[in-house]
Design an enzyme around this catalytic site. Structure first.
Site, PDB file in Angstrom:
ATOM      1  N   LYS A 186      76.697  91.107  29.666  1.00  0.00           N
ATOM      2  CA  LYS A 186      77.204  89.847  29.113  1.00  0.00           C
ATOM      3  C   LYS A 186      76.500  89.461  27.814  1.00  0.00           C
ATOM      4  CE  LYS A 186      74.281  86.785  31.967  1.00  0.00           C
ATOM      5  NZ  LYS A 186      73.503  86.170  30.880  1.00  0.00           N
ATOM      6  N   ASP A 187      75.346  90.083  27.525  1.00  0.00           N
ATOM      7  CA  ASP A 187      74.627  89.802  26.278  1.00  0.00           C
ATOM      8  C   ASP A 187      75.155  90.607  25.093  1.00  0.00           C
ATOM      9  OD1 ASP A 187      72.944  88.012  27.560  1.00  0.00           O
ATOM     10  OD2 ASP A 187      71.397  89.517  27.958  1.00  0.00           O
ATOM     11  N   ARG A 203      79.727  77.421  29.079  1.00  0.00           N
ATOM     12  CA  ARG A 203      80.729  77.768  30.095  1.00  0.00           C
ATOM     13  C   ARG A 203      80.471  77.005  31.380  1.00  0.00           C
ATOM     14  NH1 ARG A 203      79.949  80.839  34.410  1.00  0.00           N
ATOM     15  NH2 ARG A 203      77.948  81.580  33.599  1.00  0.00           N
ATOM     16  N   ARG A 204      79.215  76.994  31.801  1.00  0.00           N
ATOM     17  CA  ARG A 204      78.877  76.274  33.023  1.00  0.00           C
ATOM     18  C   ARG A 204      79.009  74.767  32.840  1.00  0.00           C
ATOM     19  NH1 ARG A 204      73.829  80.255  33.686  1.00  0.00           N
ATOM     20  NH2 ARG A 204      74.755  81.844  35.045  1.00  0.00           N
ATOM     21  N   ARG A 261      66.484  76.576  29.241  1.00  0.00           N
ATOM     22  CA  ARG A 261      66.201  77.930  28.770  1.00  0.00           C
ATOM     23  C   ARG A 261      65.008  78.457  29.536  1.00  0.00           C
ATOM     24  NH1 ARG A 261      66.894  80.162  23.783  1.00  0.00           N
ATOM     25  NH2 ARG A 261      66.031  81.965  24.863  1.00  0.00           N
ATOM     26  N   ARG A 318      62.871  78.479  35.069  1.00  0.00           N
ATOM     27  CA  ARG A 318      64.023  77.665  35.435  1.00  0.00           C
ATOM     28  C   ARG A 318      63.889  77.109  36.848  1.00  0.00           C
ATOM     29  NH1 ARG A 318      69.335  80.277  32.486  1.00  0.00           N
ATOM     30  NH2 ARG A 318      68.272  81.037  30.641  1.00  0.00           N
ATOM     31  N   CYS A 360      79.135  83.617  23.339  1.00  0.00           N
ATOM     32  CA  CYS A 360      78.489  82.877  24.420  1.00  0.00           C
ATOM     33  C   CYS A 360      78.357  81.397  24.106  1.00  0.00           C
ATOM     34  CB  CYS A 360      77.130  83.481  24.753  1.00  0.00           C
ATOM     35  SG  CYS A 360      75.890  83.239  23.488  1.00  0.00           S
TER      36      CYS A 360
END
Length: 307
Positions: A77-78, A125-126, A143, A149, A236
């Site tokens: 996804k990166d 997105r979230r 981040r 996190r 992204c």
């Protein structure tokens, strides 16, 4: 000896170590992990501000191209959706669970969080999909690595965070999630849960070595998702979720692709799905993206990237 380039984070080295183990099992080859610092790792700014797509892979790709390492392992996804000159995606190993999870105080689920609860995520997105649920929660910018996190929740700074389940599974920490989020609520990022093994396009020996790791169903699924993202001309920093699965249909294997596009408010959002043959994954991704664009997806994404 073959040299594997990887980011230095615990998750990245764990993922790369898994690939190295598979190569040792398949070929008996010795694999050395070479840790590489990326701009995305060094910066604490929100991803959308520092360039988003590519900030975690550029330095690793350069190490492949200049011969410092023989190949690299990335979180798929990166990777930017455009082709990288001089490199080839030699293998996409079998995908880990692509879903998102919630880690909340007191073992709470998303629906049990009180109004005004502070939920951390660094993903537009979230943010979009959480707000679309209308739960009255407050979104906080987040981040850092997995430990950082989760520490925001255990330390009481946040009520909950949203993470990718794949990373927790690979780190052996899946039981820390208080809820696995249904894709009907939260579609993952295109390519989430998948790995990418990249080497030089002219390195036939390494390409052949890596080919044993390639999983056709995973490659078809992520090809559809990433083609959709590319057709939308999104990265992204855009609230785009997509998930493809190879399922059994009336005429054999079928590729089912779901996608969502929204703005940060979560209102409105556009959700669409389509299906096709796994061998036509790219065409399926383009077709669904064109349907989303016809419904106004570009205006929704534009409202985010220009705000």
């Amino acid at each position: 000896m073959i040299r594997l380039g990887t980011r230095a984070s615990k998750l990245a080295t764990t993922q790369s170590g898994w690939v190295a183990d598979r190569l040792r099992e398949a070929h008996g080859v010795e694999v050395e992990l070479v840790e590489i610092s990326t701009y995305g790792d060094r910066s604490s700014a929100p991803l959308a501000q520092i360039g988003g797509t590519g900030v975690f892979v550029a330095a690793v790709r350069e190490a492949v191209l200049d011969g410092t390492v023989d190949f690299a392992v990335h979180s798929l996804k990166d990777l930017p959706t455009g082709a990288a000159e001089g490199l080839t995606l030699a293998a996409v190993p079998v995908r880990e669970d692509p879903r998102d999870v919630l880690i909340a105080r007191d073992g709470l689920t998303l629906g049990e969080l009180p109004r005004g609860a502070r939920v951390g995520t660094g993903s537009p997105r979230r943010v979009s999909q959480l707000n679309a649920l209308g739960l009255g929660i407050e979104i906080a910018e987040l981040r850092g690595n997995v430990d950082t996190r989760i520490g925001k929740v255990t330390g009481g700074e946040l009520d909950a965070i949203v993470l990718a389940r794949a990373g927790l599974l690979r780190l052996g920490r899946a039981d820390e999630a208080t809820e696995v989020l249904d894709p009907l609520q939260m579609l993952p990022a295109p390519g989430q849960g998948a790995l990418a093994c990249e080497c030089r396009a002219d390195d036939d020996a390494t390409t052949a070595l890596l080919s044993v790791l390639d999983d056709p169903d995973t490659r078809a699924a992520v090809t559809a998702e990433r083609t959709l993202l590319a057709t939308l001309e999104a990265g992204c920093s855009a609230p785009v979720g997509a998930l493809a699965d190879v399922v059994w249909g009336d005429d054999g294997d079928e590729l089912w692709l779901r996608a969502v596009v929204g703005d940060l408010s979560g209102n409105p959002v556009i959700r669409r799905s389509a299906s096709g043959a796994p061998t036509e994954a790219a065409a399926l991704g383009r077709r669904l993206a064109e349907e989303l664009l016809a419904e106004g997806a570009d205006q929704l994404m534009g409202s985010v990237t220009t705000s």
